[in-house]
Motif scaffolding. Structure first.
Motif: not given
Length: 223
Positions: A125-143, A194-198
């Motif tokens: 990802c570049g600076d302009e893109e919206v980024k994400y990370s997931t928790d240990q259960d695979g759900y989005i924890k930050a966006i 919870k939000f699941k990444p696809v």
């Protein structure tokens, strides 16, 4: 399920004199027209487009969909446009930015996953893109655009279930005018929703912010 397309922005970074969702792809189809067609191909027939900048241009091109107007489009961001779109709804909602060009399978993959969904890819990802990370259960924890330890990019296509829609509305109301809708998602995650990444990395998907993005998109979608 209903769909909301966010198309209120000026799109000044692309430097075009018309809403960028009306930009024409090599096959002659406009970005918004392609989005509408692919949503309908996946069984979503009630489509709401949130408009602002030069709204008459969009409405004249696509009179067959529903419209909501964000009258403060010039001083608000996507959080308030999304709020305008969902305010009166009581259903599952799929929403997307009006400048995303994608393959049909992206929509079908988002629809078939149960629960709340954020479509992502694992590209750098570049600076302009919206980024994400997931928790240990695979759900989005930050966006967020400011996320430092990103796993990839959120591509701007999302789904929320009816039972969490009112919570989304409340979160969007709490957002500042300048916030992207991802801030509302962050507030929901903080509440335990919870939000699941696809992962749609295997498909073509491109958000157009700058002229360089448009040139890449034109190359990707030549056929």
């Amino acid at each position: 399920m209903k769909a909301i397309i966010l198309a209120a922005g000026v799109g000044s970074r692309l430097g075009m004199p018309y809403p960028k969702t009306l930009s024409q792809l090599p096959d002659g189809e406009r970005i918004l027209g392609r989005q509408i067609r692919l949503l309908r191909a996946n069984g979503i027939n009630e489509i709401i487009v949130v408009v602002g900048f030069k709204k008459e241009f969009i409405m004249e091109h696509f009179p067959e969909v529903l419209y909501k107007y964000n009258p403060l489009f010039y001083i608000t961001n996507t959080s308030k446009s999304l709020l305008a779109g969902v305010e009166d709804l009581n259903d599952d909602v799929l929403w997307l930015n009006g400048d995303v060009i994608f393959d049909e399978q992206v929509i079908s993959d988002v629809i078939k996953v149960k629960g709340n969904v954020i479509a992502v890819n694992t590209a750098k990802c570049g600076d302009e893109e919206v980024k994400y990370s997931t928790d240990q259960d695979g759900y989005i924890k930050a966006i967020s655009k400011e996320l430092s330890s990103a796993q990839g990019e959120a591509v701007g296509i999302n789904k929320i279930c009816r039972e969490d829609l009112n919570s989304l509305k409340d979160a969007l109301r709490r957002c500042d005018d300048s916030d992207y809708f991802e801030k509302g998602i962050e507030l929901l995650i903080a509440q335990g929703i919870k939000f699941k990444p696809v992962d749609i990395s295997d498909y073509r998907c491109m958000e157009v912010d700058f002229l360089s993005d448009w040139e890449i998109a034109v190359s990707l979608f030549q056929e």
